[in-house]
Write a protein that holds these residues in place. Structure first.
Motif, short mmCIF file in Angstrom:
data_model
loop_
_atom_site.label_atom_id
_atom_site.label_comp_id
_atom_site.label_asym_id
_atom_site.label_seq_id
_atom_site.Cartn_x
_atom_site.Cartn_y
_atom_site.Cartn_z
N ALA A 93 14.43 16.11 -46.87
CA ALA A 93 15.47 16.13 -45.95
C ALA A 93 15.83 17.79 -46.22
O ALA A 93 16.08 18.17 -45.14
CB ALA A 93 16.98 15.62 -47.00
N ASP A 94 15.05 18.89 -47.09
CA ASP A 94 14.82 19.92 -46.70
C ASP A 94 14.81 20.19 -45.77
O ASP A 94 14.92 21.07 -45.16
CB ASP A 94 14.70 20.76 -47.73
N ARG A 95 13.44 19.54 -45.27
CA ARG A 95 12.63 19.97 -44.01
C ARG A 95 13.10 19.76 -42.77
O ARG A 95 12.50 20.24 -41.92
CB ARG A 95 11.12 19.77 -44.51
N ALA A 96 14.33 18.93 -42.77
CA ALA A 96 14.67 18.55 -41.75
C ALA A 96 15.08 19.76 -40.99
O ALA A 96 15.56 19.62 -40.03
CB ALA A 96 15.31 17.11 -42.13
N VAL A 97 16.02 19.88 -42.14
CA VAL A 97 17.11 20.86 -42.32
C VAL A 97 16.75 22.16 -41.95
O VAL A 97 17.12 22.48 -40.43
CB VAL A 97 17.45 21.80 -43.23
N ILE A 98 15.38 22.57 -42.28
CA ILE A 98 15.03 24.31 -41.96
C ILE A 98 13.95 23.36 -40.35
O ILE A 98 14.44 24.16 -39.27
CB ILE A 98 13.38 23.88 -42.32
N ALA A 99 13.83 22.30 -40.20
CA ALA A 99 12.94 22.10 -38.82
C ALA A 99 14.60 22.09 -37.01
O ALA A 99 14.17 22.84 -36.93
CB ALA A 99 12.86 20.54 -38.50
N LYS A 100 15.21 21.71 -37.83
CA LYS A 100 16.73 21.97 -37.41
C LYS A 100 16.62 23.30 -37.17
O LYS A 100 17.00 23.83 -35.61
CB LYS A 100 18.03 21.57 -37.57
N ALA A 101 17.23 24.52 -38.28
CA ALA A 101 17.13 25.65 -37.91
C ALA A 101 16.13 26.29 -37.34
O ALA A 101 16.32 27.93 -36.39
CB ALA A 101 17.01 26.67 -39.57
N GLN A 102 15.14 25.66 -37.42
CA GLN A 102 13.88 26.53 -36.63
C GLN A 102 14.09 26.54 -34.95
O GLN A 102 13.68 26.86 -34.32
CB GLN A 102 12.22 26.08 -36.76
N GLN A 103 14.61 25.12 -34.85
CA GLN A 103 14.76 24.62 -33.28
C GLN A 103 15.90 25.91 -32.55
O GLN A 103 15.78 26.52 -31.22
CB GLN A 103 15.86 23.53 -32.83
N ILE A 104 17.43 26.23 -33.23
CA ILE A 104 18.43 26.91 -33.31
C ILE A 104 17.54 28.43 -33.14
O ILE A 104 18.08 29.30 -32.28
CB ILE A 104 18.77 26.86 -33.84
N LEU A 105 16.73 29.01 -33.99
CA LEU A 105 15.95 30.46 -34.19
C LEU A 105 15.22 30.31 -32.79
O LEU A 105 15.18 31.81 -31.88
CB LEU A 105 15.40 30.37 -35.18
N ALA A 106 14.43 29.34 -32.11
CA ALA A 106 13.77 28.92 -31.08
C ALA A 106 14.67 29.80 -29.44
O ALA A 106 13.65 30.80 -28.86
CB ALA A 106 12.99 27.93 -31.00
N HIS A 107 15.38 29.38 -29.50
CA HIS A 107 16.46 29.54 -29.17
C HIS A 107 17.26 30.84 -28.64
O HIS A 107 18.11 31.47 -28.19
CB HIS A 107 17.64 28.63 -28.10
N SER A 108 17.16 31.54 -30.16
CA SER A 108 17.91 33.17 -30.33
C SER A 108 17.72 33.75 -29.98
O SER A 108 16.76 34.16 -28.89
CB SER A 108 18.32 32.91 -31.60
N ALA A 109 18.14 34.54 -28.94
CA ALA A 109 19.17 36.15 -28.42
C ALA A 109 17.86 37.50 -29.15
O ALA A 109 18.13 38.34 -28.97
CB ALA A 109 19.62 36.21 -27.23
N ALA A 110 18.20 37.00 -30.55
CA ALA A 110 17.68 37.94 -31.42
C ALA A 110 16.59 38.09 -31.07
O ALA A 110 16.06 38.12 -30.71
CB ALA A 110 18.54 38.05 -32.42
N ILE A 111 16.59 40.04 -31.66
CA ILE A 111 15.12 40.22 -31.21
C ILE A 111 14.81 40.17 -33.10
O ILE A 111 14.90 40.58 -33.84
CB ILE A 111 15.14 42.20 -31.39
N PRO A 112 13.47 39.55 -32.69
CA PRO A 112 12.66 39.60 -34.25
C PRO A 112 12.03 40.37 -34.81
O PRO A 112 10.94 40.86 -35.55
CB PRO A 112 11.70 38.49 -33.41
N CYS A 113 12.71 41.72 -35.27
CA CYS A 113 12.30 42.79 -35.84
C CYS A 113 12.34 42.48 -37.38
O CYS A 113 13.53 41.86 -37.89
CB CYS A 113 12.90 44.10 -35.18
#
Length: 368
Positions: A268-288
Motif C-alpha cells: 500500500a505504501d509503495r502504491a502511494v509512493i508510485a502516485k507521488a512519483q508521477q506527480i513529481l515527474a510533472h512538477s515544474a520545480a527545479i530538482p536541486c
C-alpha cells in the motif's frame, strides 16, 4: 524492496549543520549528536570539502565520546586538489581536523563521468588501499553521481571497494539523470553495501508539492513528509546507512521517531509512493538538492541553491509572493540570477547534472 523487519540505521550527515551566524552552532550540534547516540545510532558522515564540518565533528563528537562508540566517514575530493600530493594531503588534514585517529570509512568523493579519470590517473584507488593496509582507514569506497555503466566498470576494476554511497530517493528512483534505481542494482549485483545520500533530496521531499502532501496525509495521517522519504530508502536491501543532513534538533527528533517505530514499506505504501512519483515527474520545480558545489568559483557570487529554492516556491508551490521574498533574502549582497555570465563552472560541478545556466535565466524571468 525488503519486506523483512530489518532496516538500515539512520546516519547523521554533517553537511547541513545548524548555523549560529556564519559559523556552525556547536552547542546545538552537540545536542543533536547526544540525541542520535542515545537512540543507538552511530554512523556520522562528513567530507573534506564540507566547510567547518570536520572541525564540528571533533568538537561535538570526537572529543565527547569514546572512539570505538561511533563510526566516522569522510571523503577525499579530487576536484579541489591541485595535484596528487595535494589530494593525498586531504587525509592528513581530515585526521587533524577531526582528531579521530582513523576513519572507519574513507570515500573518494563525488566520482562521476566527468572526473573519474582524476581518481585513476592520480592513483587514488591505490592510495586508499594503502591507507587501509596501514590502518589509518578501516574501509574504503566512493560516493557516486555518474552513469550505471561507469559504476559497473569501477566496481569491476576495484573489487576491494567496501561500500558505495549513492543518491537514492523516491523522486529520483527513475530519473534518467540520477539513475538511482539502476545504480542501486549495479552496486547490489557486485555485492556491495550501500550508504544512501540525499534520501530527502536536500530537504525538498520534506516539503513536497501540495498534491503530494495531500496524498501522504490521506494515507498516513500525522506522518511527516520526510518520514516517507526515509522509509522508502531504508526499506531497500543491502543498505548500511541512510544519511540525513539534519539542520536542527527538530529534524533530528522527527528522523529518530521515524526509525524508533520503523515499519518497512508495504504494498500500500509503495502504491502511494508510485502516485507521488508521477506527480513529481510533472512538477515544474527545479530538482536541486542544495549541495552548494556550484557556488564555489562562481565569478558573480550567485548563491545558486538559494535562488533555486526561492524559485521553487513559485514553480513547485505556486506562491509568487513567498518566492520573491525568499529571493530578496538570497541575493542580499550577492549576485542576482540575471548576473550569470554563462561560464559553465556551476554545470561542471553539479552532481545532479542540471542545466544551471538555463535555470538561472528562468529564475531571472520570474523573480526579477
Amino acid at each position: 524492496m525488503s519486506t523483512s523487519t530489518q532496516h538500515a540505521p539512520l546516519g547523521f550527515g554533517l553537511m547541513r549543520l545548524p548555523q549560529a551566524g556564519e559559523a556552525i552552532d556547536i552547542a546545538q550540534t552537540s545536542r543533536m549528536v547526544d540525541a542520535f547516540m542515545a537512540a543507538g545510532f552511530t554512523y556520522f558522515d562528513t567530507a573534506y570539502v564540507y566547510n567547518g564540518s570536520e572541525e564540528a565533528a571533533r568538537k561535538a563528537l570526537v572529543e565527547r565520546y569514546p572512539r570505538e562508540s561511533y563510526t566516522l566517514a569522510t571523503k577525499l575530493n579530487a576536484r579541489v586538489a591541485q595535484d596528487v600530493q595535494d589530494a593525498h594531503s586531504q587525509l592528513e588534514q581530515s585526521l587533524a581536523r577531526t582528531g579521530a585517529g582513523y576513519f572507519d570509512y574513507y570515500l573518494l568523493h563525488a566520482v562521476q563521468d566527468s572526473n573519474a579519470r582524476h581518481y585513476a590517473e592520480w592513483g587514488l584507488w591505490d592510495f586508499v588501499e594503502e591507507q587501509k593496509a596501514a590502518g589509518r582507514i578501516r574501509h574504503y569506497g566512493f560516493s557516486f553521481h555518474g552513469t550505471p555503466a561507469l559504476l559497473d566498470r569501477l566496481l569491476t576494476e576495484h573489487p576491494g571497494v567496501d561500500i558505495v554511497q549513492l543518491q537514492i530517493n523516491y523522486a529520483d528512483w527513475e530519473n534518467p539523470e540520477v539513475a538511482a534505481r539502476e545504480n542501486y542494482e549495479v552496486a547490489r549485483r557486485h555485492g556491495k553495501q550501500i550508504v544512501i545520500m540525499e534520501p530527502v533530496k536536500g530537504g525538498a521531499l520534506a516539503d513536497p508539492p501540495q498534491e503530494v502532501k495531500a496524498l501522504f496525509d490521506a494515507a498516513r495521517p500525522g506522518a511527516s513528509y520526510a518520514s516517507w522519504a526515509l522509509r522508502f530508502a531504508a526499506s531497500l536491501d543491502g543498505v548500511l546507512a541512510v544519511l540525513s543532513g539534519m539542520s536542527d534538533t527538530a529534524q533530528m527528533q522527527d528522523n529518530l521517531a521515524t526509525f524508533a517505530s520503523f515499519a518497512p514499506m508495504d504494498e500500500a505504501d509503495r502504491a502511494v509512493i508510485a502516485k507521488a512519483q508521477q506527480i513529481l515527474a510533472h512538477s515544474a520545480a527545479i530538482p536541486c538538492t542544495g549541495c552548494g558545489y556550484c557556488v564555489e568559483g562562481c565569478p558573480r557570487q550567485i548563491l545558486i541553491p538559494k535562488v533555486f529554492a526561492a524559485a521553487n516556491k513559485q514553480l513547485g508551490q505556486n506562491d509568487a509572493g513567498k518566492a520573491k521574498e525568499a529571493y530578496a533574502r538570497s541575493i542580499d549582497g550577492r549576485g542576482k540570477a540575471s548576473d550569470c555570465i554563462g561560464c559553465g563552472q556551476c554545470e561542471g560541478a553539479c552532481p545532479q547534472h542540471l542545466p544551471v545556466i538555463e535555470w538561472l535565466r528562468k529564475c531571472a524571468e520570474i523573480l526579477e
